[in-house]
Every structure is written in C-alpha cells, then in structure tokens.
Design a protein around this motif. Structure first.
Motif, mmCIF file in Angstrom:
data_model
loop_
_atom_site.group_PDB
_atom_site.id
_atom_site.type_symbol
_atom_site.label_atom_id
_atom_site.label_comp_id
_atom_site.label_asym_id
_atom_site.label_seq_id
_atom_site.Cartn_x
_atom_site.Cartn_y
_atom_site.Cartn_z
ATOM 1 N N GLY A 157 4.781 -5.307 -1.439
ATOM 2 C CA GLY A 157 6.221 -5.447 -1.717
ATOM 3 C C GLY A 157 7.014 -4.322 -1.086
ATOM 4 O O GLY A 157 8.226 -4.413 -0.920
ATOM 5 N N LYS A 158 6.308 -3.243 -0.711
ATOM 6 C CA LYS A 158 6.986 -2.096 -0.087
ATOM 7 C C LYS A 158 6.600 -2.027 1.393
ATOM 8 O O LYS A 158 5.607 -2.647 1.809
ATOM 9 N N PRO A 159 7.301 -1.228 2.182
ATOM 10 C CA PRO A 159 6.997 -1.175 3.624
ATOM 11 C C PRO A 159 5.562 -0.743 3.918
ATOM 12 O O PRO A 159 4.957 -1.212 4.885
ATOM 13 N N GLU A 160 4.996 0.136 3.089
ATOM 14 C CA GLU A 160 3.652 0.630 3.430
ATOM 15 C C GLU A 160 2.588 -0.467 3.462
ATOM 16 O O GLU A 160 1.599 -0.365 4.160
ATOM 17 N N TYR A 161 2.828 -1.527 2.694
ATOM 18 C CA TYR A 161 1.832 -2.601 2.703
ATOM 19 C C TYR A 161 1.822 -3.318 4.058
ATOM 20 O O TYR A 161 0.772 -3.776 4.525
ATOM 21 N N ILE A 162 2.975 -3.381 4.690
ATOM 22 C CA ILE A 162 3.045 -4.053 6.002
ATOM 23 C C ILE A 162 2.179 -3.294 7.005
ATOM 24 O O ILE A 162 1.467 -3.892 7.827
ATOM 25 N N THR A 163 2.222 -1.966 6.930
ATOM 26 C CA THR A 163 1.375 -1.158 7.823
ATOM 27 C C THR A 163 -0.094 -1.465 7.550
ATOM 28 O O THR A 163 -0.890 -1.666 8.470
ATOM 29 N N TYR A 164 -0.427 -1.509 6.273
ATOM 30 C CA TYR A 164 -1.809 -1.807 5.860
ATOM 31 C C TYR A 164 -2.230 -3.185 6.392
ATOM 32 O O TYR A 164 -3.290 -3.355 6.996
ATOM 33 N N PHE A 165 -1.369 -4.161 6.169
ATOM 34 C CA PHE A 165 -1.653 -5.536 6.593
ATOM 35 C C PHE A 165 -1.883 -5.591 8.108
ATOM 36 O O PHE A 165 -2.840 -6.199 8.594
ATOM 37 N N ARG A 166 -1.020 -4.918 8.846
ATOM 38 C CA ARG A 166 -1.158 -4.955 10.312
ATOM 39 C C ARG A 166 -2.410 -4.199 10.763
ATOM 40 O O ARG A 166 -3.073 -4.604 11.718
ATOM 41 N N ASN A 167 -2.718 -3.116 10.088
ATOM 42 C CA ASN A 167 -3.945 -2.380 10.443
ATOM 43 C C ASN A 167 -5.162 -3.276 10.267
ATOM 44 O O ASN A 167 -6.082 -3.262 11.086
ATOM 45 N N GLN A 168 -5.144 -4.041 9.194
ATOM 46 C CA GLN A 168 -6.289 -4.932 8.957
ATOM 47 C C GLN A 168 -6.351 -6.036 10.005
ATOM 48 O O GLN A 168 -7.427 -6.408 10.469
ATOM 49 N N LEU A 169 -5.185 -6.531 10.378
ATOM 50 C CA LEU A 169 -5.147 -7.544 11.442
ATOM 51 C C LEU A 169 -5.767 -6.988 12.718
ATOM 52 O O LEU A 169 -6.570 -7.644 13.383
ATOM 53 N N LYS A 170 -5.376 -5.762 13.024
ATOM 54 C CA LYS A 170 -5.906 -5.110 14.239
ATOM 55 C C LYS A 170 -7.416 -5.020 14.162
ATOM 56 O O LYS A 170 -8.119 -5.351 15.116
#
Ligand code: FUL
Length: 701
Positions: A157-170
């Motif tokens: 729900g916060k911006p930091e999760y988007i970073t986490y999500f994208r890192n996992q995608l990578k």
C-alpha cells in the motif's frame, strides 16, 4: 541442345506469367497481433500450477501470517508435473511463484518469507528453478504468476512495496531463463497481516503500480515475455474462472477505457469489436473447484463432460486454455486429476482423429485477383500460413466442399489468418442433406480458432457462408470432423422432502442404483420422481439407446433430507422466504440484510432432531449482477437454541471470482440448531444472499 533452348524459353514464359499473376496480399485491417502474441496463440493449451503455503494450510487465500515452516512437500517432483502436462498436449506451465499471502517458492533475496525458511530440502530448495529445469527437459515454456497483492508485506500500500515487487520481478525474469508469460492477478487489496498490522488496506490498482514503468522494466529485461492481466497487458482475463469464452470473442479490447476503469470484467468474455488494441482472451480454470489442493476435493474433480465443454468453449472459441492442476501436499499432480486429464486428452484426440474436408472438391465465389496464391484450396492444405482471400471490395463470400459420397459431420473448425487482423463478424454453415441445403450453424466471430459442435448430419456437401466482415475475407483453415458421441450424465436433484428428480439430455434413458453398485442398462430404469428422504448414495447413468452408448456414472451422496428443517429466526425482520436456503434447490436463493446497518446478519435453523455433524457448506448464488455474496462468516451450533458454540469462523476466499460451494469442516459434534452468521460481504455491502445451507454429517451417523 535444341531442347535446352526450348526449356529456357518455357521457363522465361512461366516466370513472366507468374509475375503477371502476382497479386499483392490484403493489407492488414485494424489492430493485429505482434509476433510474440502470434506465438502465444499457437500455444493454445497450457497448465497452471497453484502450489504454495496454501497447499499445506488448506486455504485458497492465505492471510499472510502463516509460517513458512508449514511448507514441506514430501515428494516434490516438477518433472512429474512436466510429464503430465506434456502428455496432455500442453505447451507450458505457469507457476504461482508468489500468491496473495506473500510466500515465495524461490529463495528471494528480498524476503525471509520463502522456501529458504521452510523444512523442504533444509531451506536449500528452489521450486521455480526445479520447474524451469523440468520445463526445459520436456520442451515446455515456463510462465510465472507473481501476485501484485501481498497480504504479508508490511509495506503493502506504500511506495516501498512497489520497489519490493519490482525487485522480485527482476529476480524472476533474470534467473530462470525465458518466461513466456507473466501473470498479474486482479484480486488486490483487502484485509491481511501486513507485517502484524492486521488491517484492511486498499489501493487503486490502476495507479499504485505505475504499470507503464513496471511493464517497461519487464520488457527491458525480457522482451519476449507476454504480460497478462492487470495494466496495459497483451492478453486478457476471460472474465470468469470457469474457463469459458463468449461465442462472440474478439481479440480486440478498448484497453484505454479499461485502464480508465470504464470496462466491466463481464465484457472480457467477448472482447470489443471496436477495441483499439490486440488483447486476446485466456480462459483460466481449475480442474477442481478450488485453485489450491484440498483433500476434501479429491472426489470433486470436474467431470469429463465438463472438461470437454471447457475445451470447446475456450480453445474452440478463440481463447487460450490455462488449466490448473493443483499440486498436492506431496508435491505431485494428484492421481485423480491425471486420470481426468488423460480422459480429456483421449476424447479430444478421438474427436479430431480424421479430417474430412481435405479430400473434398472445393469451390468459392471469389478469389483475390483470381490468383492461385489466394485460392480456396489453401483452406484445406493444413498450412496455417496460406489462406483464401477475397478482393478488397468483397466482404462476404461462400466456400463449398463437395464429397464423393455423403459423410457424417458434427464438428467444423475455422481459422482466420489473424496476422492481418480479426475480421469476420458473422457466418453460417450449411449441409446438403438428401439434395437440400440446411443451415447447421449460425455464428459470429472466428479469430485465431473457432470450433463448432453441431448435430451430426450426413452431408453430400458443406457450405460456409461469410455474411458479414469488417473487411475482405482472409481465412486460413476450414476443417470438419465426425466426433464420437459423448453421452452426458443425468442431472439429479433432491428437494427438501426427499423427492429425487433425474433428467437426461436428448431424451436419453436413465438407469440408477441406490445400493452402491454401479448402474448398467439392467438396473432400475428411472421413469418418475422417487422418494428418498434417507441418507443414500444415488448412482445413475444416461443411455443413448440408438447408439448403445452410456454416460459416465453420476454419483451423489445425500445425507438425511431436510424435511424436518425450519428457519427459526433471523436478524432480518422479514424471513418469510428464508426457506429457500434449505429447499435443496441450488437455483433459488434468499437475500437478507440491510445496507443501513453494519452489523452482521444471521439465520438460525432448527434441524428437527439431534445430528452429529463435522462441517457445513454455503452454496453461493450463481447468476445475476448483484450476487451479495458472503465473504466473512461464522458458524455456531446449539442443542437448545440458547447456548451457542462457535464451530468455525473465517473467510470464503476468492468467492467473487470463483463462486463454488464453500465447505468448512470442524471436529464432530452433536447439535440440533445451527446459526450461520454473515459477517461481511464482497463489495462491502451489508446485504447477503444464500442459495443453500447444508451440514456435513459425520459418516458414522
Ligand atoms: C484469482 C486468485 O484470487 C485465485 O486465488 C487464483 O489465483 C486465481 C487464478 O485468480 O483471482
């Protein structure tokens, strides 16, 4: 010498002639598929594997607080999954690398919530890697499901999760070889653990993930990955989890509208005729009611006839079929699922055993530029790269196939040459029977592939008339088959008083037993309703007497009928119609509650006698826009209608997208009264519907 000169002159003439006959191909019309999408269309059929912590917690959606230590498959074998998929003719496997509870099947370096903290292989295992290797070995493509919703992550729900999500995608797109499809589930937001916050978090899916940037990142790393689902995707959900596409099914979508939140998901079944982008449909469905493995569903694998319908209503309706095999606690595709899959494969193989048009005499009323290159013969050359096309100004046309002697036909398959766009809006099929033409199908779209199931005819000739198209006709294939007759099982229902009714399609006969033995045509023949109020196992077959073929055996286990049941009270003042929740009829329902109050609603039932039970079921309303489904429930029992004991409480996960019967079990207890509490519903409404409530009687009863 003289001969050689003659040959050269002839060659030159032939060359000149062919130059003259060279006619430009039709120009593309409207949106067209990319190379990546064309390859994807050609895959047609592939497996989904739902396997995660939920497999061990017996849940459909984990809350996010389950311990990774529960993940402990005893015989995990991804090569077995691959072998099963390959033998079924599937072209790939998509794995739930991370489901909504956030547990990762690979040892992601960005979280502790993964296989690395499970006892499986002492935390040294990597399911995604093992599957990638098995896919390679069996020449299957690998796809990945990474849930955008994460009920565990504190930052969701916060911006930091988007970073986490994208890192996992990578991680997933870099470390496991080619990924043919990335699957972004639409279920997103709601209550969850969220690092201990235990709260409800809602996000705007269209904005939160900045999909444009996320997609760009994906394509930068892995341009050949097709992205499915949420965001500006290259393939779309078919709008239900039953594996069914609409009869009319465009590969096009008004995606701009969709991204602006202006498209209801029910439109996905048909796509949009005026869509500005090529976004074809993918039909996903599980071979069982649930997506994850539940032992209680071992005998609920979808019947063969349903699987066959799914095949024809997905692949046969211009959609790819993504069929889920819920890998069990051992880490294997379950035997019961394998049996069904093999049966399905056998039926499909038999249905398409012999193509019947290839040897026919073919003619058409128009051919583009009168050029052989676009002749109707291309329709039956079993080459999807060649096609029959009409002149630019001709948007309708007919093709006829004449047979030396009459042949039986009950399947017609068509394909458009979609590289040049999806064009056909309406067509029909006629068969010449005893010298007279009769219409055997009246249809709309075709697209990549359309397969029609028609009543068997003995045809002297077949004619396909394209009656409406967006542009000239560009058709690559027309085929016909005579599939085996599949007799469908009888439908059986029992009302509150215990009256059992059976129905069979096409006036087929019905035979049944109630002593546990398998019915044959020597068993009791069903003629009229039978009174069976007791606990009973009914087994029945439908029988096509003309062809002497029987259906599979339908088995239904009934507990005692609800003859003595009564609705005693409810939080709703008016519960006159509440009897519909216990009438044994799944198509009737009762809606109750009140949008002005936020309190839970309940219904209290007197079963008329004391019964030993170990669970209950809630059958949700199936049809309509406002389903008012219960998502959070509690279930109580009592022996005196005064003192109540809570037996079960929790969530009906994924009930919105997959409204199947919800079964909840608990330790055996005796009770006479039951209370079902609807605590909250989908879409935050305080109105609830119930189609049927039932109890699970303990078997020693
Ligand atoms: C749904 C999910 O919520 C289910 O759990 C499942 O993964 C299904 C394929 O998609 O929306």
């Amino acid at each position: 010498m003289k001969d050689k000169g003659l040959i050269i002159i002839m060659l030159v003439i032939a060359q000149l002639y062919s130059c003259k006959a060279q006619v430009d191909p039709p120009a593309a019309f409207g949106p067209t598929p990319s190379m990546k999408q064309l390859n994807w269309h050609n895959m047609e059929f592939y497996a989904f594997v739902h396997f995660s912590l939920n497999t061990f917690t017996n849940k459909e959606w984990g809350y996010g607080d389950e311990s990774p230590e529960l993940f402990n498959p005893t015989e995990l074998d991804t090569r077995q999954w691959a072998r099963v998929a390959k033998e079924a003719g599937m072209k790939g496997i998509i794995i739930t690398a991370k489901h909504h509870d956030g547990f990762c099947l690979w040892p992601s370096k960005y979280t502790e919530r993964s296989v690395k903290n499970s006892p499986w292989k002492d935390g040294q295992g990597d399911v995604v890697r093992e599957l990638a290797e098995a896919c390679k070995e069996y020449d299957l493509k690998l796809g990945i499901y990474l849930s955008p919703w994460d009920r565990n992550h504190p930052g969701y729900g916060k911006p930091e999760y988007i970073t986490y999500f994208r890192n996992q995608l990578k991680e997933l797109l870099t470390n496991y070889g080619d990924v043919f499809e990335m699957w972004f589930d639409g279920a997103n937001g709601g209550d969850g653990y969220y690092g201990g916050a235990n709260e409800t978090r809602k996000i705007n899916t269209l904005e939160y993930y900045d999909w444009d940037a996320t997609y760009k990142m994906i394509y930068d790393i892995s341009p050949n990955t097709l992205v499915w689902g949420i965001g500006p995707s290259e393939a779309r959900w078919i709008g239900n989890e039953r594996g069914r596409a609409g009869k009319t099914n465009w590969c096009l979508l008004r995606q701009k509208d969709e991204l602006a939140g202006k498209v209801h998901y029910s439109e996905f079944m048909n796509g949009h005729e005026d869509g500005e982008k090529w976004v074809p449909g993918e039909a996903d469905v599980s071979i069982r009611p649930g997506w994850f493995y539940h032992e209680a569903e071992d005998d609920k694998v979808r019947p063969l006839e349903e699987m066959v319908d799914i095949y024809y209503e997905s692949i046969g309706r211009n959609a790819n079929l993504l069929l889920n095999l819920p890998v069990d606690k051992r880490g294997l595709v379950n035997e019961n699922d394998i049996v069904r899959l093999k049966e399905l494969t056998a039926v499909i193989k038999a249905d398409f055993k012999e193509e019947l048009l290839a040897k026919s005499k073919i003619s058409s009323d128009n051919t583009r530029g009168e050029s052989e290159q676009y002749a109707a013969e291309n329709l039956i050359d079993s080459n999807t790269e060649t096609y029959w096309a009409t002149d630019d100004s001709i948007h309708t046309g007919s093709v006829s196939f004449e047979f030396e002697k009459p042949i039986y036909i009950n399947r017609v398959e068509l394909q458009e040459y979609i590289r040049l766009g999806q064009r056909v809006k309406a067509f029909n099929v006629e068969a010449k029977v005893d010298g007279a033409w009769q219409t055997i199908a009246n249809e709309t779209t075709i697209g990549y592939k359309r397969i029609l199931r028609v009543d068997r005819v003995k045809a002297e000739a077949l004619r396909v008339n394209f009656t409406d198209s967006k542009s000239s006709l560009v058709i690559s294939t027309i085929k016909a088959y005579n599939a085996l007759t599949l007799v469908t099982m009888p439908k059986i229902s029992r009302d509150k008083r215990g009256l059992v009714t059976m129905e069979a399609d096409n006036g087929n006969e019905i035979y049944y037993t109630i002593d546990g033995t398998d019915p044959t045509t020597q068993s009791q023949r069903y003629k009229e309703t039978i009174q069976l109020p007791q606990a009973v196992m009914v087994k029945a077959i439908a029988h096509n007497a003309e062809e002497k073929i029987s259906s599979k055996i339908k088995v239904i286990n009934y507990g005692k009928s609800k003859e003595k049941w009564k609705v005693l009270s409810s939080s709703a003042h008016d519960f006159k119609s509440a009897d519909r929740t216990i009438d044994g009829n799944l198509s009737t329902f009762w809606t109750f509650g009140d949008n002005s109050t936020k309190s839970p609603q309940n219904i209290v039932i007197d079963m008329g006698e004391t019964i030993t039970i170990n669970g209950f079921s809630y059958f949700p309303k199936q049809l309509g826009h406002d389903l008012n489904l219960v998502s959070q429930y509690a279930f109580y029992t009592s022996s005196d209608n005064k003192h109540w004991v809570k037996q079960s409480e929790g969530e009906f996960s994924n009930i919105k997208n997959n409204p199947v019967k919800q079964i909840k079990t608990f330790h055996s207890i005796t009770a006479r009264y039951i209370k079902f509490v609807a605590k909250s519903g989908i879409d935050d409404k305080n109105m609830f519907s119930i189609a049927e409530l039932d109890i699970l009687e303990t078997s020693e009863n």
